[in-house]
Design a protein around this motif. Structure first.
Motif, PDB file in Angstrom:
ATOM      1  N   ALA A 189      -0.780 -14.196   4.993  1.00  0.00           N
ATOM      2  CA  ALA A 189      -0.896 -14.006   3.432  1.00  0.00           C
ATOM      3  C   ALA A 189      -1.850 -12.967   3.032  1.00  0.00           C
ATOM      4  O   ALA A 189      -1.636 -12.372   2.000  1.00  0.00           O
ATOM      5  CB  ALA A 189      -1.473 -15.368   3.155  1.00  0.00           C
ATOM      6  N   ARG A 190      -2.830 -12.432   3.792  1.00  0.00           N
ATOM      7  CA  ARG A 190      -3.571 -11.356   3.488  1.00  0.00           C
ATOM      8  C   ARG A 190      -2.958 -10.166   3.550  1.00  0.00           C
ATOM      9  O   ARG A 190      -2.895  -9.381   2.676  1.00  0.00           O
ATOM     10  CB  ARG A 190      -4.795 -11.182   4.440  1.00  0.00           C
ATOM     11  CG  ARG A 190      -5.871 -10.061   3.857  1.00  0.00           C
ATOM     12  CD  ARG A 190      -6.783  -9.789   5.110  1.00  0.00           C
ATOM     13  NE  ARG A 190      -7.626 -11.055   5.476  1.00  0.00           N
ATOM     14  CZ  ARG A 190      -8.839 -10.972   4.750  1.00  0.00           C
ATOM     15  NH1 ARG A 190      -9.136 -10.235   3.911  1.00  0.00           N
ATOM     16  NH2 ARG A 190      -9.432 -12.138   5.221  1.00  0.00           N
ATOM     17  N   ASP A 191      -2.053  -9.981   4.352  1.00  0.00           N
ATOM     18  CA  ASP A 191      -1.101  -8.543   4.762  1.00  0.00           C
ATOM     19  C   ASP A 191      -0.329  -8.633   3.298  1.00  0.00           C
ATOM     20  O   ASP A 191      -0.066  -7.545   2.838  1.00  0.00           O
ATOM     21  CB  ASP A 191      -0.414  -8.770   6.048  1.00  0.00           C
ATOM     22  CG  ASP A 191      -1.255  -8.639   7.213  1.00  0.00           C
ATOM     23  OD1 ASP A 191      -2.408  -8.331   7.156  1.00  0.00           O
ATOM     24  OD2 ASP A 191      -1.094  -9.106   8.104  1.00  0.00           O
ATOM     25  N   LEU A 192       0.359  -9.667   3.058  1.00  0.00           N
ATOM     26  CA  LEU A 192       1.303  -9.801   1.830  1.00  0.00           C
ATOM     27  C   LEU A 192       0.484  -9.332   0.707  1.00  0.00           C
ATOM     28  O   LEU A 192       1.203  -8.585  -0.202  1.00  0.00           O
ATOM     29  CB  LEU A 192       2.083 -10.858   1.789  1.00  0.00           C
ATOM     30  CG  LEU A 192       3.199 -11.063   0.703  1.00  0.00           C
ATOM     31  CD1 LEU A 192       4.177  -9.953   0.826  1.00  0.00           C
ATOM     32  CD2 LEU A 192       3.860 -12.703   0.650  1.00  0.00           C
ATOM     33  N   CYS A 193      -0.662 -10.035   0.414  1.00  0.00           N
ATOM     34  CA  CYS A 193      -1.397  -9.631  -0.897  1.00  0.00           C
ATOM     35  C   CYS A 193      -1.767  -8.174  -0.950  1.00  0.00           C
ATOM     36  O   CYS A 193      -1.660  -7.473  -1.959  1.00  0.00           O
ATOM     37  CB  CYS A 193      -2.440 -10.488  -0.871  1.00  0.00           C
ATOM     38  SG  CYS A 193      -2.300 -12.351  -1.156  1.00  0.00           S
ATOM     39  N   GLN A 194      -2.082  -7.516   0.252  1.00  0.00           N
ATOM     40  CA  GLN A 194      -2.385  -6.291   0.326  1.00  0.00           C
ATOM     41  C   GLN A 194      -1.326  -5.325   0.001  1.00  0.00           C
ATOM     42  O   GLN A 194      -1.361  -4.380  -0.593  1.00  0.00           O
ATOM     43  CB  GLN A 194      -3.042  -5.815   1.649  1.00  0.00           C
ATOM     44  CG  GLN A 194      -4.403  -6.323   1.779  1.00  0.00           C
ATOM     45  CD  GLN A 194      -4.888  -5.980   3.018  1.00  0.00           C
ATOM     46  OE1 GLN A 194      -4.353  -5.303   4.127  1.00  0.00           O
ATOM     47  NE2 GLN A 194      -6.560  -6.193   3.165  1.00  0.00           N
ATOM     48  N   LEU A 195      -0.122  -5.634   0.572  1.00  0.00           N
ATOM     49  CA  LEU A 195       1.067  -5.090   0.134  1.00  0.00           C
ATOM     50  C   LEU A 195       1.510  -4.904  -1.284  1.00  0.00           C
ATOM     51  O   LEU A 195       1.759  -4.306  -2.003  1.00  0.00           O
ATOM     52  CB  LEU A 195       2.292  -5.398   1.023  1.00  0.00           C
ATOM     53  CG  LEU A 195       3.594  -4.901   0.732  1.00  0.00           C
ATOM     54  CD1 LEU A 195       3.683  -3.344   1.109  1.00  0.00           C
ATOM     55  CD2 LEU A 195       4.666  -5.532   1.607  1.00  0.00           C
ATOM     56  N   LEU A 196       1.304  -6.320  -1.855  1.00  0.00           N
ATOM     57  CA  LEU A 196       1.615  -6.402  -3.549  1.00  0.00           C
ATOM     58  C   LEU A 196       0.600  -5.724  -4.191  1.00  0.00           C
ATOM     59  O   LEU A 196       0.856  -5.166  -5.257  1.00  0.00           O
ATOM     60  CB  LEU A 196       1.480  -7.912  -3.645  1.00  0.00           C
ATOM     61  CG  LEU A 196       2.737  -8.857  -3.251  1.00  0.00           C
ATOM     62  CD1 LEU A 196       2.516 -10.232  -3.397  1.00  0.00           C
ATOM     63  CD2 LEU A 196       4.019  -8.273  -3.706  1.00  0.00           C
TER      64      LEU A 196
END
Length: 593
Positions: A189-196
């Motif tokens: 979830a952290r990686d996806l938030c950073q991508l967004l």
């Protein structure tokens, strides 16, 4: 004979056969010449030449069988030419007499292709040798490695091939816009938030989170940073979706644990060493036995009624007492297990589940998707009590994983701190304050005098701008018009929303001290409202316009402190508390994906 010294495989070569077929027929006299014997002599020795050729072919076949023993195991097939077609052309008459003397098995052996499995195996071994001979790749994130993890990425430490599987995930924002993102199967979830954050051009302050939203059940929760997005999505129904929003209270309990865990709600099964300072260490220590206790409204399974019970939360699960406040084992009944469940907050508990208060939460098993029968619905008396129960549930379930999620952004910030602060250029460092009021300019060395000169220059610029607008200038920087619209470009201004909507946004983005937003007033069209959170309570302050010397100002304290626009007002109260209970710290933001 000229062909007596050639191997028999050369006679069957496609290129040689084509050359023989294209050769025009010649008579015996055409081949006669100096150094060639007559036809009668050649016929006399022809039988001897055939015998020698057959012996030579036999010797070559024996040598080929010793080199390629696998060829003898192949089935008999028709010989193929170079282009893959069956042989159809007839060889010349001089060569036709040689073919019956060679056995069919020998001819098949020479026409079979060589196995390429061994060649492929050699290529794979060569590739492995090349990979192992490459230098080690430095790990760009050494802080993510554990104590036993190597500081470099070796070929054995690379993720398995299953991690390369990609999947599309649809994420929604607060304003209803959405974006489809292609992610890997092991993305957290952290990686996806950073991508967004990167794709939306937002400021990454480590407060963005991914929300699991179930509109048909009226539930939502923030995913933990270490959770796999694909795994969570596999447990969601078709109506459910992911939301991308801020949550400032995600790790606030690590900063102020006393505010999250009231003393009367926390007990220990064993004697605890230390007071409130050791509260988090006791929660994170698996050998300790913390316990949250208190009264909660519990919804009975399969019924619409709610019952107020004495409940206690332990590492083994959530229990209720069947006899008053007794916590004896024979009086405790299991309500929910922590292992295969997640804690959610109720969006509209009163409307959908007839909850007695607005501070409801739910323990949802992972197997439940569309049905509300398996949900364990609970309701607290106040917001602080609900936050305490939900935070304790997260700490007891995940333990040290939450603390690691909290420490990772701080470790990255510590590594990047020398580069995070803006570096002033040489030209900026060489700037000095000047005074041009006299005939010649002079450098102002006194800092206090330089600040007063800057204020005077600012007031003089405003007076000149006002005078030019009075004379009919069409300047776009008119103070009266600019001050009324410039705040609409800021993220903390949410326009014409209701009081209930502003409270809902504050609750969604975390009830932390200093969280605020500005909106238009519903009662006064010329006024604005500051919505602020303090001690998990939401308060509203009205910003009224006031006029002084024909110029419009804004004030929070009945004109004692005046500001020309709302941006100056927000900047001031971010540095000074003034009449507010706390400084403005975090602003609510909505981002369009």
């Amino acid at each position: 004979m000229a062909l007596a010294g050639c191997p028999d495989s050369f006679l069957h070569h496609p290129y040689y056969q084509e050359q023989v077929e294209q050769t025009p027929p010649r008579g015996p006299r055409d081949l006669a010449g100096p150094g060639f014997p007559a036809q009668s002599d050649r016929l006399a020795n022809h039988q001897e030449d055939d015998v020698d050729l057959e012996a030579l072919v036999s010797d070559m076949n024996a040598s080929l069988e010793s080199v390629y023993p696998a060829c003898s195991m192949q089935s008999e097939t028709v010989p193929l030419l170079q282009n893959g077609q069956h042989t159809r052309s007839q060889p010349p008459s001089g060569i036709r007499s040689l073919q019956p003397q060679v056995s069919l098995r020998q001819k098949v052996q020479r026409s079979q292709p060589v196995h390429i499995l061994a060649v492929r195996r050699l290529q794979e071994e060569d590739q492995q040798l090349r990979t192992s001979s490459l230098p080690a790749i430095p790990n760009p994130f050494p802080e993510l490695c554990g104590p036993g993890s190597p500081p470099v990425l070796t070929p054995g430490s690379l993720p398995p091939s299953q991690a390369t599987v990609k999947q599309d995930v649809k994420v929604f924002s607060e304003d209803g816009t959405s974006k489809v993102v292609e992610i890997l199967a092991d993305m957290t979830a952290r990686d996806l938030c950073q991508l967004l954050v990167y794709r939306s051009h937002c400021v990454d302050d480590n407060s963005w989170t991914l929300v699991e939203h179930h509109p048909h059940l009226g539930l939502e929760r923030c995913l933990e940073d270490h959770e796999l997005v694909v795994r969570v999505e596999s447990t969601m129904a078709s109506e459910s979706k992911f939301l991308f929003r801020k949550n400032y209270a995600k790790y606030e309990f690590f900063k102020n644990p006393v505010n999250f865990f009231p003393e009367q709600m926390v007990t220990w099964c064993q004697q605890s060493n230390g007071g409130q300072t050791q509260l988090l260490q006791n929660f994170l220590n698996s050998s300790s036995c913390p316990e949250i206790q208190g009264f909660l409204h519990v919804k009975e399974l399969g019924r619409k009624s709610w019952k107020k019970l004495y409940v206690c939360l332990r590492r083994s699960g959530l229990y209720c007492s069947t006899k008053g406040v007794s916590k004896e084992p024979r009086h405790l009944q299991l309500l929910a297990d922590l292992e295969d469940s997640s804690v959610f907050s109720l969006i509209a508990g009163k409307k959908q589940y007839s909850a007695p208060t607005d501070y409801g939460f739910c323990i949802k098993p992972n197997r439940v998707r569309n049905e509300a029968k398996g949900l364990r619905l609970l309701c607290a008396e106040e917001e602080q009590s609900r936050t305490c129960w939900m935070t304790a549930f997260r700490l007891l379930k995940y333990g040290m994983l939450l603390y690691q999620n909290y420490r990772i952004p701080q470790q990255r910030k510590a590594l990047l701190s020398p580069f995070s602060t803006p570096v002033r250029s040489v030209s900026e460092n060489s700037l000095v304050a000047m005074d041009f009021s006299g005939q010649t300019g002079r450098v102002i060395e006194n800092p206090a005098e330089a600040q007063s000169a800057a204020l005077e220059e600012g007031h003089a610029w405003r007076k000149r701008s006002t005078r030019m607008n009075i004379l009919g200038s069409q300047s776009p920087l008119h103070p009266s018009t600019l001050s009324t619209v410039i705040h609409r470009t800021q993220h903390w201004f949410h326009g014409r929303i209701s009081r209930e909507e502003s409270h809902r946004i504050i609750k969604q983005q975390g009830l932390v001290d200093g969280l605020f937003l500005l909106r238009d007033s519903q009662s006064n069209p010329k006024a604005f409202v500051l919505t602020l959170c303090h001690h998990q309570k939401i308060k509203n302050f009205q910003i009224l316009p006031c006029e002084d010397d024909g110029q419009m100002f804004f004030s929070l304290d009945d004109g004692n402190t005046k500001f020309s626009d709302l941006i100056q007002l927000v900047d001031f109260y971010q540095l000074n508390k003034g009449v507010l209970p706390c400084k403005l710290k975090h602003h609510c933001i909505r981002v369009a994906l």
